[in-house]
Design an enzyme around this catalytic site. Sequence first.
Site, mmCIF file in Angstrom:
data_model
loop_
_atom_site.group_PDB
_atom_site.id
_atom_site.type_symbol
_atom_site.label_atom_id
_atom_site.label_comp_id
_atom_site.label_asym_id
_atom_site.label_seq_id
_atom_site.Cartn_x
_atom_site.Cartn_y
_atom_site.Cartn_z
ATOM 1 N N GLY A 8 0.824 -1.216 0.000
ATOM 2 C CA GLY A 8 0.000 0.000 0.000
ATOM 3 C C GLY A 8 0.851 1.255 0.000
ATOM 4 O O GLY A 8 0.468 2.289 0.557
ATOM 5 N N GLY A 11 -0.323 4.966 -0.915
ATOM 6 C CA GLY A 11 -1.407 5.623 -0.194
ATOM 7 C C GLY A 11 -0.926 6.810 0.639
ATOM 8 O O GLY A 11 0.240 7.197 0.587
ATOM 9 N N GLN A 12 -1.854 7.358 1.409
ATOM 10 C CA GLN A 12 -1.556 8.571 2.191
ATOM 11 C C GLN A 12 -0.370 8.338 3.136
ATOM 12 O O GLN A 12 0.544 9.159 3.196
ATOM 13 C CB GLN A 12 -2.797 8.977 3.009
ATOM 14 C CG GLN A 12 -2.609 10.270 3.781
ATOM 15 C CD GLN A 12 -3.634 10.463 4.903
ATOM 16 O OE1 GLN A 12 -4.320 9.523 5.308
ATOM 17 N NE2 GLN A 12 -3.733 11.677 5.407
ATOM 18 N N ASP A 52 -0.256 -7.181 -5.459
ATOM 19 C CA ASP A 52 -1.659 -7.154 -5.064
ATOM 20 C C ASP A 52 -1.760 -8.062 -3.839
ATOM 21 O O ASP A 52 -1.580 -9.280 -3.941
ATOM 22 C CB ASP A 52 -2.508 -7.690 -6.231
ATOM 23 C CG ASP A 52 -3.970 -7.820 -5.865
ATOM 24 O OD1 ASP A 52 -4.317 -7.680 -4.687
ATOM 25 O OD2 ASP A 52 -4.773 -8.082 -6.790
ATOM 26 N N TYR A 142 -14.686 -2.201 8.117
ATOM 27 C CA TYR A 142 -13.295 -1.779 8.316
ATOM 28 C C TYR A 142 -12.852 -2.053 9.754
ATOM 29 O O TYR A 142 -11.776 -2.608 10.005
ATOM 30 C CB TYR A 142 -13.188 -0.288 7.991
ATOM 31 C CG TYR A 142 -11.827 0.327 8.192
ATOM 32 C CD1 TYR A 142 -10.743 -0.042 7.416
ATOM 33 C CD2 TYR A 142 -11.640 1.325 9.154
ATOM 34 C CE1 TYR A 142 -9.507 0.556 7.594
ATOM 35 C CE2 TYR A 142 -10.402 1.931 9.333
ATOM 36 C CZ TYR A 142 -9.348 1.539 8.553
ATOM 37 O OH TYR A 142 -8.118 2.131 8.721
ATOM 38 N N LYS A 146 -9.996 -4.590 11.323
ATOM 39 C CA LYS A 146 -8.866 -4.161 12.151
ATOM 40 C C LYS A 146 -8.773 -4.987 13.441
ATOM 41 O O LYS A 146 -7.673 -5.273 13.926
ATOM 42 C CB LYS A 146 -8.961 -2.655 12.455
ATOM 43 C CG LYS A 146 -8.673 -1.779 11.233
ATOM 44 C CD LYS A 146 -7.285 -2.045 10.656
ATOM 45 C CE LYS A 146 -6.937 -1.171 9.481
ATOM 46 N NZ LYS A 146 -5.642 -1.499 8.870
ATOM 47 N N ILE A 172 -5.502 10.624 10.139
ATOM 48 C CA ILE A 172 -4.165 11.160 9.866
ATOM 49 C C ILE A 172 -4.282 12.367 8.943
ATOM 50 O O ILE A 172 -4.871 12.285 7.856
ATOM 51 C CB ILE A 172 -3.253 10.096 9.210
ATOM 52 C CG1 ILE A 172 -3.191 8.828 10.069
ATOM 53 C CG2 ILE A 172 -1.854 10.662 8.977
ATOM 54 C CD1 ILE A 172 -2.643 9.022 11.460
HETATM 55 N N1 SER Z 1 -8.778 7.359 8.838
HETATM 56 C C1 SER Z 1 -9.485 6.100 8.869
HETATM 57 C C2 SER Z 1 -10.834 6.218 8.284
HETATM 58 O O1 SER Z 1 -11.420 7.267 8.399
HETATM 59 C C3 SER Z 1 -9.570 5.603 10.290
HETATM 60 O O2 SER Z 1 -8.548 4.716 10.535
HETATM 61 O O3 SER Z 1 -11.324 5.285 7.740
#
Ligand code: SER
Length: 321
Positions: A8, A11-12, A52, A142, A146, A172
């Site tokens: 990844g 990504g950010q 991937d 999500y 986690k 973040i």
């Molecule tokens: N920044 C993430 C989200 O908003 C949280 O871990 O999905």
Amino acid sequence: MKRILVTGAGGQIGSELVPALRARYGSENVIATGHVSPLPEEVSAGPCAYVDVTKYSQVDDAIKECRVDTVFHLASVLSALAERNRRDAYDVNFNGMNNVLEAGVANRLDMVVAPSSIAAFGPETPSDNTPNDTVQKPNTVYGISKVFSELMGNYYSTKLGLDVRGVRLPGIISWKVEPTAGTTDYAVAIFYGAIREGRYTCFLSPETRLPMMYMPDAISALMSVAEADGSLLKHHADFNVNAMSFTPSELAAAIRERIPGFEIAYQVDELRQGIADSWPDKLDDTVAREEWGWAPRYDLDAMVDDMLENLGRKLGAAPAV
Ligand code: SER
């Protein structure tokens, strides 16, 4: 930790973690991987590979070919997109994690670092000063993924001898690469709106308080937990880390102090509001402070100053007034 593969990486977080790891461990020793090609310029200056994470053979091959001993596993479908696209989220977040862990055991990796999230908590979790070890029961795909990552990480660490470490990252905030389809994204988008147009329409209600962190602290959290003395750790893949907490209206006020004409409006998105309401306001990070010396550097004011300066320069605009 001598040779590192990052999933990844485009990504950010990856786009800032990869350069930080390269500065520390040598550019040739950090392989940026992702399922988009080419990867963004922030990471494409050094070694890159297409991986991937939903395909075990691609993860396994990359670990073997690049001869890595550590994986930072960042690939993940964030909260709002995961609710809309459960099957993809399952594939990336559950199968991807499983593939990294199994390839980690098969290749005798030294370590896997896999960030968790405030999303690992749910509506029954105490929301103010959330303890490290408490009821979780998230009600999002999500968040459930986690918890899976945390529990599997702890299991592989204690039962299978694969050292898996992770911190529960909050929203973040950063100016280099934007987040995609998370619930906390407003806290980045608001700065683009403020600088470009002097206004922003927020998808969360004004009093929605969430834990947040500026990117340099997130990078420091991931690198510090990875570098911590393992003999001092009692936790593995489930450390609370806290930096700041604010509401959209408090963030807007901090921006307005610096851009006096800044205006915020609210148009609540029920999906993301529901997700945000299920998450804590603020985490108790005593365990991370005690076990590996976690300490953030940026509070709200320091973050806002730095964001406006750097994003303003990136967008080539004097802040709108
Ligand atoms: N920044 C993430 C989200 O908003 C949280 O871990 O999905």
